[in-house]
Write a protein that holds these residues in place. Structure first.
Motif, PDB file in Angstrom:
ATOM      1  N   GLY A  49       0.807  -1.211   0.000  1.00 53.98           N
ATOM      2  CA  GLY A  49       0.000   0.000   0.000  1.00 53.98           C
ATOM      3  C   GLY A  49       0.841   1.262   0.000  1.00 53.98           C
ATOM      4  N   GLU A  50       1.913   1.259   0.770  1.00 56.14           N
ATOM      5  CA  GLU A  50       2.807   2.419   0.817  1.00 56.14           C
ATOM      6  C   GLU A  50       3.433   2.687  -0.555  1.00 56.14           C
ATOM      7  OE1 GLU A  50       3.000   4.519   3.265  1.00 56.14           O
ATOM      8  OE2 GLU A  50       1.808   3.319   4.650  1.00 56.14           O
ATOM      9  N   VAL A  51       3.810   1.634  -1.255  1.00 53.49           N
ATOM     10  CA  VAL A  51       4.370   1.795  -2.606  1.00 53.49           C
ATOM     11  C   VAL A  51       3.301   2.294  -3.570  1.00 53.49           C
ATOM     12  CG1 VAL A  51       5.357   0.558  -4.583  1.00 53.49           C
ATOM     13  CG2 VAL A  51       6.218   0.106  -2.276  1.00 53.49           C
ATOM     14  N   LEU A  52       2.116   1.710  -3.506  1.00 52.08           N
ATOM     15  CA  LEU A  52       1.035   2.116  -4.413  1.00 52.08           C
ATOM     16  C   LEU A  52       0.640   3.577  -4.226  1.00 52.08           C
ATOM     17  CD1 LEU A  52      -1.255  -1.037  -4.387  1.00 52.08           C
ATOM     18  CD2 LEU A  52       0.072  -0.140  -6.306  1.00 52.08           C
ATOM     19  N   ARG A  53       0.782   4.097  -3.020  1.00 54.77           N
ATOM     20  CA  ARG A  53       0.477   5.516  -2.773  1.00 54.77           C
ATOM     21  C   ARG A  53       1.366   6.440  -3.588  1.00 54.77           C
ATOM     22  NH1 ARG A  53      -0.485   6.044   3.751  1.00 54.77           N
ATOM     23  NH2 ARG A  53      -2.735   5.813   3.647  1.00 54.77           N
ATOM     24  N   THR A  54       2.563   5.987  -3.897  1.00 57.83           N
ATOM     25  CA  THR A  54       3.518   6.847  -4.607  1.00 57.83           C
ATOM     26  C   THR A  54       3.456   6.696  -6.120  1.00 57.83           C
ATOM     27  OG1 THR A  54       5.325   5.221  -4.558  1.00 57.83           O
ATOM     28  CG2 THR A  54       5.100   6.669  -2.643  1.00 57.83           C
ATOM     29  N   LEU A  55       2.807   5.656  -6.619  1.00 53.65           N
ATOM     30  CA  LEU A  55       2.771   5.394  -8.057  1.00 53.65           C
ATOM     31  C   LEU A  55       1.603   6.111  -8.726  1.00 53.65           C
ATOM     32  CD1 LEU A  55       3.471   1.552  -8.160  1.00 53.65           C
ATOM     33  CD2 LEU A  55       5.080   3.408  -8.591  1.00 53.65           C
ATOM     34  N   ARG A  56       1.874   6.663  -9.889  1.00 52.92           N
ATOM     35  CA  ARG A  56       0.823   7.274 -10.709  1.00 52.92           C
ATOM     36  C   ARG A  56       1.016   6.765 -12.126  1.00 52.92           C
ATOM     37  NH1 ARG A  56      -0.540   7.974  -6.401  1.00 52.92           N
ATOM     38  NH2 ARG A  56      -0.905   9.887  -5.266  1.00 52.92           N
ATOM     39  N   SER A  57       0.111   5.915 -12.575  1.00 52.07           N
ATOM     40  CA  SER A  57       0.193   5.343 -13.908  1.00 52.07           C
ATOM     41  C   SER A  57      -1.191   4.876 -14.334  1.00 52.07           C
ATOM     42  CB  SER A  57       1.150   4.146 -13.926  1.00 52.07           C
ATOM     43  OG  SER A  57       1.060   3.454 -15.158  1.00 52.07           O
ATOM     44  N   GLU A  58      -1.454   4.987 -15.615  1.00 50.44           N
ATOM     45  CA  GLU A  58      -2.722   4.485 -16.131  1.00 50.44           C
ATOM     46  C   GLU A  58      -2.780   2.957 -16.090  1.00 50.44           C
ATOM     47  OE1 GLU A  58      -2.911   4.534 -20.681  1.00 50.44           O
ATOM     48  OE2 GLU A  58      -1.437   6.088 -20.211  1.00 50.44           O
ATOM     49  N   TYR A  59      -1.639   2.311 -15.836  1.00 50.85           N
ATOM     50  CA  TYR A  59      -1.556   0.851 -15.814  1.00 50.85           C
ATOM     51  C   TYR A  59      -1.575   0.264 -14.410  1.00 50.85           C
ATOM     52  CZ  TYR A  59      -0.108   1.915 -20.538  1.00 50.85           C
ATOM     53  OH  TYR A  59      -0.063   2.402 -21.817  1.00 50.85           O
ATOM     54  N   VAL A  60      -1.631   1.126 -13.380  1.00 50.26           N
ATOM     55  CA  VAL A  60      -1.612   0.665 -12.000  1.00 50.26           C
ATOM     56  C   VAL A  60      -2.843   1.213 -11.289  1.00 50.26           C
ATOM     57  CG1 VAL A  60      -0.365   0.718  -9.807  1.00 50.26           C
ATOM     58  CG2 VAL A  60       0.914   0.627 -11.954  1.00 50.26           C
ATOM     59  N   VAL A  61      -3.577   0.336 -10.628  1.00 50.31           N
ATOM     60  CA  VAL A  61      -4.753   0.760  -9.873  1.00 50.31           C
ATOM     61  C   VAL A  61      -4.283   1.490  -8.622  1.00 50.31           C
ATOM     62  CG1 VAL A  61      -6.778  -0.025  -8.598  1.00 50.31           C
ATOM     63  CG2 VAL A  61      -6.128  -1.163 -10.727  1.00 50.31           C
ATOM     64  N   GLY A  62      -4.763   2.701  -8.437  1.00 49.44           N
ATOM     65  CA  GLY A  62      -4.401   3.474  -7.258  1.00 49.44           C
ATOM     66  C   GLY A  62      -5.218   3.052  -6.047  1.00 49.44           C
ATOM     67  N   ILE A  63      -4.798   3.515  -4.886  1.00 49.19           N
ATOM     68  CA  ILE A  63      -5.548   3.217  -3.666  1.00 49.19           C
ATOM     69  C   ILE A  63      -6.009   4.518  -3.024  1.00 49.19           C
ATOM     70  CG2 ILE A  63      -4.358   1.040  -3.257  1.00 49.19           C
ATOM     71  CD1 ILE A  63      -2.853   2.457  -0.982  1.00 49.19           C
ATOM     72  N   ARG A  64      -7.106   4.442  -2.310  1.00 50.75           N
ATOM     73  CA  ARG A  64      -7.644   5.593  -1.582  1.00 50.75           C
ATOM     74  C   ARG A  64      -7.086   5.680  -0.173  1.00 50.75           C
ATOM     75  NH1 ARG A  64     -14.064   4.930  -2.222  1.00 50.75           N
ATOM     76  NH2 ARG A  64     -14.061   4.256  -4.383  1.00 50.75           N
ATOM     77  N   ASP A  65      -6.873   4.498   0.436  1.00 47.20           N
ATOM     78  CA  ASP A  65      -6.527   4.487   1.850  1.00 47.20           C
ATOM     79  C   ASP A  65      -5.935   3.144   2.238  1.00 47.20           C
ATOM     80  OD1 ASP A  65      -6.376   5.450   4.438  1.00 47.20           O
ATOM     81  OD2 ASP A  65      -8.515   5.223   4.869  1.00 47.20           O
ATOM     82  N   ILE A  66      -5.198   3.155   3.336  1.00 51.41           N
ATOM     83  CA  ILE A  66      -4.724   1.924   3.984  1.00 51.41           C
ATOM     84  C   ILE A  66      -5.354   1.931   5.366  1.00 51.41           C
ATOM     85  CG2 ILE A  66      -2.758   0.607   4.837  1.00 51.41           C
ATOM     86  CD1 ILE A  66      -1.029   2.164   2.797  1.00 51.41           C
ATOM     87  N   ARG A  67      -6.074   0.885   5.706  1.00 48.82           N
ATOM     88  CA  ARG A  67      -6.779   0.800   6.992  1.00 48.82           C
ATOM     89  C   ARG A  67      -6.488  -0.523   7.676  1.00 48.82           C
ATOM     90  NH1 ARG A  67     -12.867   3.152   6.003  1.00 48.82           N
ATOM     91  NH2 ARG A  67     -12.251   4.949   4.770  1.00 48.82           N
ATOM     92  N   THR A  68      -6.877  -0.589   8.915  1.00 45.78           N
ATOM     93  CA  THR A  68      -6.888  -1.845   9.652  1.00 45.78           C
ATOM     94  C   THR A  68      -8.342  -2.113  10.030  1.00 45.78           C
ATOM     95  OG1 THR A  68      -4.675  -1.488  10.515  1.00 45.78           O
ATOM     96  CG2 THR A  68      -6.038  -3.110  11.655  1.00 45.78           C
TER      97      THR A  68
END
Length: 76
Positions: A49-68
């Motif tokens: 999740g931490e890595v996905l927060r930094t990626l911006r690409s039309e080929y990668v699904v972004g995330i809104r949040d990391i929760r427990t």
């Protein structure tokens, strides 16, 4: 089923080595939750999740949040 965070589970989309994917609905609309399979997968999913927060690409699904939720790491 209603789960913590105000999410209503609509469907289980699938499972992988580290997580289950759930289609959910909340006041914010529909989303997919990626839920750690077990306690051993929590850290790995948190790191992902931490890595996905930094990626911006039309080929990668972004995330809104990391929760427990219920002791499991969840990517929204």
């Amino acid at each position: 089923d209603l789960i913590e965070g105000g999410f209503r589970v609509l469907n289980r989309l699938g499972s992988g080595a580290t997580a289950h994917a759930l289609l959910v609905e909340s006041q914010e609309g529909s989303a997919v939750l990626k839920v750690a399979r077990d306690d051993d997968c929590n850290r790995r999913l948190q790191d992902e999740g931490e890595v996905l927060r930094t990626l911006r690409s039309e080929y990668v699904v972004g995330i809104r949040d990391i929760r427990t939720i219920c002791g499991r790491t969840v990517l929204v």
